[in-house]
Design an enzyme around this catalytic site. Structure first.
Site, short mmCIF file in Angstrom:
data_model
loop_
_atom_site.label_atom_id
_atom_site.label_comp_id
_atom_site.label_asym_id
_atom_site.label_seq_id
_atom_site.Cartn_x
_atom_site.Cartn_y
_atom_site.Cartn_z
N ARG A 228 88.81 -6.65 19.72
CA ARG A 228 88.13 -5.00 19.59
C ARG A 228 88.75 -4.09 20.00
O ARG A 228 88.82 -3.10 19.57
CB ARG A 228 86.63 -5.49 20.81
CG ARG A 228 85.79 -4.50 20.34
CD ARG A 228 84.45 -4.66 21.17
NE ARG A 228 83.80 -3.60 21.40
CZ ARG A 228 82.44 -3.32 21.62
NH1 ARG A 228 81.67 -4.20 21.53
NH2 ARG A 228 81.99 -2.03 21.93
N ASN B 261 76.98 10.95 13.87
CA ASN B 261 76.32 9.78 13.22
C ASN B 261 74.97 9.99 12.67
O ASN B 261 74.19 11.01 12.90
CB ASN B 261 75.91 8.46 14.44
CG ASN B 261 75.60 7.30 13.59
OD1 ASN B 261 76.01 7.10 12.57
ND2 ASN B 261 74.64 6.72 14.39
N HIS C 266 71.27 8.29 11.70
CA HIS C 266 70.66 6.90 11.86
C HIS C 266 69.25 6.92 11.35
O HIS C 266 68.73 8.10 11.02
CB HIS C 266 70.20 6.86 13.50
CG HIS C 266 69.60 5.71 13.96
ND1 HIS C 266 70.15 4.33 14.12
CD2 HIS C 266 68.40 5.55 14.06
CE1 HIS C 266 69.30 3.56 14.17
NE2 HIS C 266 68.08 4.20 14.45
N GLN D 116 66.61 11.33 1.50
CA GLN D 116 66.50 12.45 2.29
C GLN D 116 68.00 12.61 3.34
O GLN D 116 68.40 13.79 3.52
CB GLN D 116 65.60 12.64 3.47
CG GLN D 116 64.12 12.52 2.82
CD GLN D 116 63.98 14.18 1.96
OE1 GLN D 116 64.61 15.04 2.52
NE2 GLN D 116 63.63 13.91 0.82
C1 GRF Z 1 71.93 4.97 5.91
O1 GRF Z 1 70.68 4.41 6.14
C2 GRF Z 1 72.40 5.34 7.39
O2 GRF Z 1 71.44 6.06 7.94
C3 GRF Z 1 72.60 4.02 8.19
O3 GRF Z 1 73.33 2.98 7.16
C4 GRF Z 1 72.93 3.54 6.01
C5 GRF Z 1 74.31 3.61 5.28
O4 GRF Z 1 74.23 3.98 3.88
N1 GRF Z 1 73.50 4.35 9.45
P1 GRF Z 1 75.49 4.47 3.02
O5 GRF Z 1 76.56 3.48 3.24
O6 GRF Z 1 75.97 6.00 3.48
O7 GRF Z 1 74.72 4.18 1.55
#
Ligand code: GRF
Length: 201
Positions: free
Chosen positions: A75, A117, A119, A183
């Protein structure tokens, strides 16, 4: 130059939305900003193939590349290689977009105030995984996505912006996930553009 490095693991649809927005909105001319590198920890990720196809530099840094090391050492080695790849571009912003590895506090602190990030929930509700299933189970009437600064505690950094999605009676986890993702593709580029704008002022 405001280099932006994006980290992905899979389909990379958020990365693609950011890149396409950056072209459409002429980030290079307006903010001297560009997505200068896309990194994936999985060589097979679809997003990587897309970025390659449109000529954005890509790099694979795989957490599976250290089979002879102990789990902790592997890691650490992975994160050192990841940081080296990122830092070679001297980025103003590091964007986690569906990057499915939890980073060590040392790595996160190295990018303090310059790592974002996205989420898929309205934080602080539903940190971690399976957010859409959990929002449905909890009977939420609204769900959504959050862009936040990354801090050592998972999904707990300062919230920059959110997108809200109503939950329908007919929703499944898949249908809800799809509407949230749509969204996300609007939210993430907008947040980054606002950040570039305030930096330019
Ligand atoms: C998205 O829903 C994001 O919020 C989460 O993982 C998904 C990634 O989708 N962290 P992508 O790889 O951008 O299509």
């Amino acid at each position: 130059m405001n280099n932006i490095v994006i980290l992905i693991s899979g389909s990379g649809s958020n990365m693609r939305a950011i890149v396409e927005h950056s072209w459409r909105e002429r980030w290079l001319e307006r903010f001297e900003a560009q997505v200068s590198l896309v990194i994936s920890n999985d060589a097979a990720s679809r997003g990587l193939a897309w970025a390659n196809g449109v000529g954005i530099p890509t790099q694979v840094v795989s957490h599976k590349d250290y089979p002879s090391l102990s789990k902790d050492q592997a890691r650490q080695a992975f994160e050192l290689d990841l940081c080296a790849a990122i830092d070679a571009h001297n980025p103003s912003l590091v964007v986690l977009a569906g990057f499915m590895r939890i980073l060590n506090p040392t790595t996160v602190e190295h990018y303090s105030h310059r790592m974002l990030n996205i989420h898929p929930s309205l934080l602080p509700a539903f940190t971690g995984l399976h957010t859409h299933e959990r929002a449905l189970q909890a009977g939420c009437k609204f769900h959504g996505a959050t862009v936040h600064w990354v801090t050592p505690e998972l999904d707990a950094g300062n919230i920059v912006d959110q997108a809200v999605v109503p939950v329908l009676n007919t929703d499944t986890a898949q249908s809800l996930a799809q509407r949230v993702l749509t969204q996300e593709h609007l939210l993430y580029p907008r947040v980054i553009e606002n950040w570039l704008q305030s930096r330019a002022r």
